[in-house]
Design a protein around this motif. Structure first.
Motif, PDB file in Angstrom:
ATOM      1  N   PHE A 255       0.914  -1.135   0.047  1.00 52.13           N
ATOM      2  CA  PHE A 255       0.041   0.030  -0.063  1.00 52.13           C
ATOM      3  C   PHE A 255       0.878   1.199  -0.045  1.00 52.13           C
ATOM      4  O   PHE A 255       2.084   1.330   0.572  1.00 52.13           O
TER       5      PHE A 255
ATOM      6  N   TRP B 138     -16.743   6.613  -0.299  1.00 55.66           N
ATOM      7  CA  TRP B 138     -17.835   6.451   0.757  1.00 55.66           C
ATOM      8  C   TRP B 138     -17.461   5.437   1.907  1.00 55.66           C
ATOM      9  O   TRP B 138     -18.243   5.171   2.587  1.00 55.66           O
ATOM     10  N   SER B 139     -16.314   4.829   1.749  1.00 54.71           N
ATOM     11  CA  SER B 139     -15.527   4.200   2.815  1.00 54.71           C
ATOM     12  C   SER B 139     -14.202   4.398   2.733  1.00 54.71           C
ATOM     13  O   SER B 139     -13.440   4.748   1.710  1.00 54.71           O
ATOM     14  N   GLN B 140     -13.407   4.639   3.942  1.00 59.65           N
ATOM     15  CA  GLN B 140     -12.110   4.926   4.065  1.00 59.65           C
ATOM     16  C   GLN B 140     -11.242   3.968   4.669  1.00 59.65           C
ATOM     17  O   GLN B 140     -11.768   3.347   5.809  1.00 59.65           O
ATOM     18  N   VAL B 141     -10.123   3.733   4.143  1.00 59.83           N
ATOM     19  CA  VAL B 141      -9.249   2.820   5.024  1.00 59.83           C
ATOM     20  C   VAL B 141      -8.655   3.632   6.058  1.00 59.83           C
ATOM     21  O   VAL B 141      -8.011   4.870   5.905  1.00 59.83           O
ATOM     22  N   GLU B 142      -8.518   3.095   7.291  1.00 61.50           N
ATOM     23  CA  GLU B 142      -7.933   3.940   8.326  1.00 61.50           C
ATOM     24  C   GLU B 142      -6.301   3.252   8.644  1.00 61.50           C
ATOM     25  O   GLU B 142      -5.597   3.990   9.058  1.00 61.50           O
ATOM     26  N   ASP B 143      -6.243   2.009   8.305  1.00 64.43           N
ATOM     27  CA  ASP B 143      -4.739   1.534   8.525  1.00 64.43           C
ATOM     28  C   ASP B 143      -4.658   0.324   7.927  1.00 64.43           C
ATOM     29  O   ASP B 143      -5.709  -0.362   7.501  1.00 64.43           O
ATOM     30  N   THR B 144      -3.486   0.076   7.484  1.00 63.94           N
ATOM     31  CA  THR B 144      -3.158  -1.247   6.781  1.00 63.94           C
ATOM     32  C   THR B 144      -1.972  -1.968   7.604  1.00 63.94           C
ATOM     33  O   THR B 144      -0.906  -1.019   8.065  1.00 63.94           O
ATOM     34  N   THR B 145      -1.817  -3.058   7.938  1.00 63.71           N
ATOM     35  CA  THR B 145      -0.768  -3.767   8.458  1.00 63.71           C
ATOM     36  C   THR B 145      -0.294  -5.058   8.017  1.00 63.71           C
ATOM     37  O   THR B 145      -1.229  -5.842   7.611  1.00 63.71           O
TER      38      THR B 145
ATOM     39  N   THR C 187      -3.804  -6.858   6.637  1.00 61.48           N
ATOM     40  CA  THR C 187      -5.161  -6.725   7.126  1.00 61.48           C
ATOM     41  C   THR C 187      -5.164  -5.217   7.012  1.00 61.48           C
ATOM     42  O   THR C 187      -4.343  -4.459   7.114  1.00 61.48           O
ATOM     43  N   VAL C 188      -6.435  -4.818   6.670  1.00 62.72           N
ATOM     44  CA  VAL C 188      -6.811  -3.614   6.611  1.00 62.72           C
ATOM     45  C   VAL C 188      -7.951  -3.288   7.322  1.00 62.72           C
ATOM     46  O   VAL C 188      -8.859  -4.048   7.808  1.00 62.72           O
ATOM     47  N   GLN C 189      -7.983  -1.744   8.119  1.00 60.17           N
ATOM     48  CA  GLN C 189      -8.906  -1.343   9.187  1.00 60.17           C
ATOM     49  C   GLN C 189      -9.710  -0.326   8.323  1.00 60.17           C
ATOM     50  O   GLN C 189      -9.141   0.546   7.731  1.00 60.17           O
ATOM     51  N   ALA C 190     -10.972  -0.380   7.808  1.00 60.03           N
ATOM     52  CA  ALA C 190     -11.929   0.626   7.160  1.00 60.03           C
ATOM     53  C   ALA C 190     -12.976   0.841   7.927  1.00 60.03           C
ATOM     54  O   ALA C 190     -13.646   0.159   8.934  1.00 60.03           O
ATOM     55  N   LYS C 191     -13.858   2.023   7.329  1.00 58.75           N
ATOM     56  CA  LYS C 191     -14.871   2.319   7.885  1.00 58.75           C
ATOM     57  C   LYS C 191     -15.834   3.019   6.765  1.00 58.75           C
ATOM     58  O   LYS C 191     -15.295   3.603   5.881  1.00 58.75           O
ATOM     59  N   VAL C 192     -17.098   2.652   6.907  1.00 53.34           N
ATOM     60  CA  VAL C 192     -17.922   3.441   5.880  1.00 53.34           C
ATOM     61  C   VAL C 192     -18.224   4.939   6.294  1.00 53.34           C
ATOM     62  O   VAL C 192     -18.562   5.209   7.477  1.00 53.34           O
ATOM     63  N   THR C 193     -18.024   5.791   5.561  1.00 49.23           N
ATOM     64  CA  THR C 193     -18.109   7.075   5.912  1.00 49.23           C
ATOM     65  C   THR C 193     -19.477   7.952   5.252  1.00 49.23           C
ATOM     66  O   THR C 193     -19.406   8.927   5.623  1.00 49.23           O
ATOM     67  N   GLN C 194     -20.030   7.097   4.342  1.00 56.32           N
ATOM     68  CA  GLN C 194     -21.276   7.874   3.886  1.00 56.32           C
ATOM     69  C   GLN C 194     -22.367   6.751   3.878  1.00 56.32           C
ATOM     70  O   GLN C 194     -22.520   5.708   3.724  1.00 56.32           O
TER      71      GLN C 194
ATOM     72  N   VAL D 184      -3.626   1.301  -3.040  1.00 59.49           N
ATOM     73  CA  VAL D 184      -3.027   0.218  -3.345  1.00 59.49           C
ATOM     74  C   VAL D 184      -1.811   0.617  -4.262  1.00 59.49           C
ATOM     75  O   VAL D 184      -2.061   1.644  -5.132  1.00 59.49           O
TER      76      VAL D 184
END
Ligand SMILES: Cc1cc2nc3c(=O)[nH]c(=O)nc-3n(C[C@H](O)[C@H](O)[C@H](O)COP(=O)(O)OP(=O)(O)OC[C@H]3O[C@@H](n4cnc5c(N)ncnc54)[C@H](O)[C@@H]3O)c2cc1C
Ligand SMILES: Nc1ncnc2c1ncn2[C@@H]1O[C@H](COP(=O)(O)O)[C@@H](O)[C@H]1O
Lengths: 266, 317
Positions: A19, A227-234, B136-143, A25
């Motif tokens: 990433f 409409w969705s956001q990635v907050e972190d990748t590990t 692994t990916v942390q994500a959230k729906v924002t809309q 990506v």
């Protein structure tokens, strides 16, 4: 009749995919190629054309992606598609499924206005995002029936029948063109480009469109409005090296069963 | 507290385990409400089951107008239910069909979508496993209303009594949604073994079986496991496609995965890398699968597995 095949340019799955700092990506540092699963879509488009000899059928390969994504279209042209469209615009970077499907839908509509688009064929999934959702979103946006995950495709006139594996069953699905179709890797191996195909591809039309060509506002797409956001990748920590034994005179079975018992699986 | 809609995973009214996992997850986000697409006659029995895992409401949507078609009618029905209930989130078991339902719903209601979550925490932060399980990916729906499809085995089902109030929901399905018709369905024969994606133990075979799956099946049965296969085994016609593990087959995340005669290609790993414990039997010490294992046997599966099967049976008595 014109068939649109949606092909995605993806980072090579056998390379070390990564990433970027903004969690998109990495599409530059890793070699890219036409998603292997979209080769099956191209193959089915070509077979559709070949099976219906005598009809005027053209195949247009369509991709949405950065500069290098044009390579995915070129590969489709080498395999035998007749023309290509590459939608590229800085504003598209980091788009989610929602925005990607919007741009694809607008591009299909434009192709339709110019050449018709009776059949849109997609792969079963992109090998990077693996969502298997873009075909359904495209169908929703275009107001078309979706016929997805086909392993066998048959057609007669404007009637399409496919066979597919569902959770607990095998199904036959029927629909009338125009439709959005997606095909699996069970649908038949994709051909390799021949030398002749590679040479011919150089002369085939490949158009480059921007968002303004499609009448899409730059503010509707891209990372910042996703409409969705990635907050972190590990990165997954490498698995700690396990114990490996060599089977000699039946010792392997005993060691295996002892291990399973020690982990309470027996 | 807002409702969280959970689409019930079931086979002809038999509720499947991922439903309980999703209800458990839903409690972190609001008040679980189950959504059952099926016959109204089955609705009450389903409600009895799902209320044990906290479902306060059970919306029963008669599927008479829905089941003969692909995806689009379900998305329409859910759109109408969302308009009526304004839920905090919508959770669906991550099957191909539900991902497509979710995809259409996302466009219809203008909401963000996250697919294949392996965890959802309070506040709606999801975890996904990507790039063949390497990240692994942390994500959230924002809309809009978060729509999240969740993989099996993403939570341990926790019992808690909910009211389970049944409410019939009458959806109006447009003709435009009834365009892709299911012409014929042939149910797959049951193997009597656990379902691949839900099983606690999966025993798989690859090209190394040489087409003889008996050692693999025998070992699986001694452990009460599901049977899986690599694509090479499926392409050779040794196992049906429904058993394929990997990128274009099923993703499994069991407590124990045993790979036999499987080299460990990236596309196979994509479907099993998140298994808790991994074991392999392979006669090539250089096989890449050994990079993943907790325990490995370098040996011929045709001798190791039958002997191991006997030993398991002895231990179990
Ligand atoms: C787009 C795409 C999608 C794919 N999707 C999938 C997928 O979903 N699932 C999947 O599995 N693959 C998938 N593949 C294929 C994948 O790349 C590999 O080709 C496949 O996984 C190989 O299967 P295998 O390990 O059984 O066979 P091989 O790679 O041939 O390995 C066989 C192994 O068996 C061992 N062996 C041989 N004889 C014995 C014996 N007697 N005892 C013990 N060990 C023995 C050998 O040492 C070897 O390691 C996909 C490929 C592509 C391009
Ligand atoms: N950026 C893109 N350009 C062209 N086609 C795409 C793109 N993204 C997805 N697709 C098509 O949609 C299918 C499913 O993708 P996905 O939903 O991302 O798994 C792919 O196999 C492609 O056919």
């Amino acid at each position: 009749m014109n068939i649109v095949v949606c092909v995605k340019h993806v980072p090579d799955a056998t390379a070390d995919r990564k990433f970027e700092d903004d969690f998109t990506v990495d599409r530059v540092g890793v070699d890219g190629l036409l998603s292997e699963l979209d080769e099956y879509a191209v193959e089915q488009a070509l077979q559709f054309r070949e099976k219906r000899e005598g009809e005027e059928i053209t195949v247009t390969a369509l991709t949405v992606g950065p500069e290098k994504a044009a390579d995915a279209v070129r590969k489709a042209l080498q395999m035998g598609a007749d023309s290509g469209v590459h939608v590229v615009d800085d504003a598209i970077a980091g788009s989610d499924y929602i925005a990607t499907s919007l741009v694809l839908a607008k591009a299909v509509e434009k192709i339709k206005a110019d050449a018709g688009a009776d059949l849109v064929i997609c792969g079963m999934a992109s090998t990077d995002a693996s969502g298997s959702v873009v075909p359904a979103m495209l169908a929703e946006r275009l107001g078309l029936p979706q016929v997805t995950l086909a392993s066998v495709i048959e057609s007669q006139g404007d009637q399409i029948r496919i066979k597919r594996d569902n959770e607990g069953s095998t199904e036959v699905i029927g629909a009338t063109l125009p439709i959005v179709l997606s095909v699996t890797d069970q649908s038949g191996e994709a051909r390799y480009p021949s030398f002749k195909g590679i040479m011919a591809a150089k002369k085939k039309p490949l158009e480059t469109w921007s968002l303004s060509d499609l009448g899409v506002d730059a503010g509707e797409v891209g990372l910042s409005v996703a409409w969705s956001q990635v907050e972190d990748t590990t990165e997954r920590p490498p698995r700690t090296a396990g114990e490996i034994v060599t089977d000699e005179d039946g010792s392997g079975a005993g060691a295996l069963v002892d291990f399973l018992a020690s982990k309470k699986f027996i | 507290m807002s409702e969280v809609l959970v689409v019930v995973d079931h086979a002809d009214g038999e509720v499947k385990k991922p439903t309980y996992e999703l209800l458990t997850i839903a409690k972190r986000l609001g008040e679980p409400a189950a959504v059952f697409f099926g016959s109204p006659e089955q609705g009450d029995a389903v409600a009895e089951k799902v209320k044990k895992y906290g479902a306060a409401k059970v919306y029963v949507i008669d599927d008479a107008q829905i089941k003969g078609f692909l995806v689009a009618p379900k998305a329409e029905a859910l759109q109408q239910l969302v308009e009526k209930t304004s839920p905090a989130a919508i959770l669906l078991p991550s099957t191909f069909e539900n991902k497509e339902v979710a995809a259409r719903l996302a466009i219809k209601i203008g909401s963000g979508l996250i697919t294949d979550a392996v965890d959802v925490q309070e506040g709606g932060v999801t975890t996904q496993s990507v790039f063949a399980g390497n990240f692994t990916v942390q994500a959230k729906v924002t809309q809009g209303t978060p729509i999240i499809t969740v993989k099996p085995n993403s939570a341990a089902p926790e019992e808690s009594e909910g009211a389970g109030t049944v409410e019939a929901f009458a959806a109006t399905i447009s003709d435009g949604a009834k365009t892709a018709q299911i012409v014929a369905t042939q149910p797959r024969q049951s193997t009597g073994r656990p379902e691949l994606t839900e099983a606690a133990i999966v025993v798989s075979g690859g090209r190394g079986t040489g087409g003889n799956f008996e050692p693999v099946e025998g070992f699986a049965d001694s452990l009460g496991a599901a049977v899986g296969a690599s694509r090479a085994a499926v392409d050779s016609g040794w196992m049906p496609h429904a058993f394929q593990v990997g990128q274009t087959g099923k993703t499994v995340s069991p407590q124990l995965y045993v790979a036999n005669g499987i080299s460990g290609a990236i596309q196979h790993r994509a479907g099993m890398q998140t298994s808790k414990t991994i074991v392999a039997v392979n006669k090539d010490p250089e096989a890449p699968i050994f990079e993943l294992v907790d325990f490995g046997v370098v040996g011929d599966l045709h001798t190791v597995l039958p002997a191991a099967t006997e030993k398991v049976k002895e231990r179990k008595g």
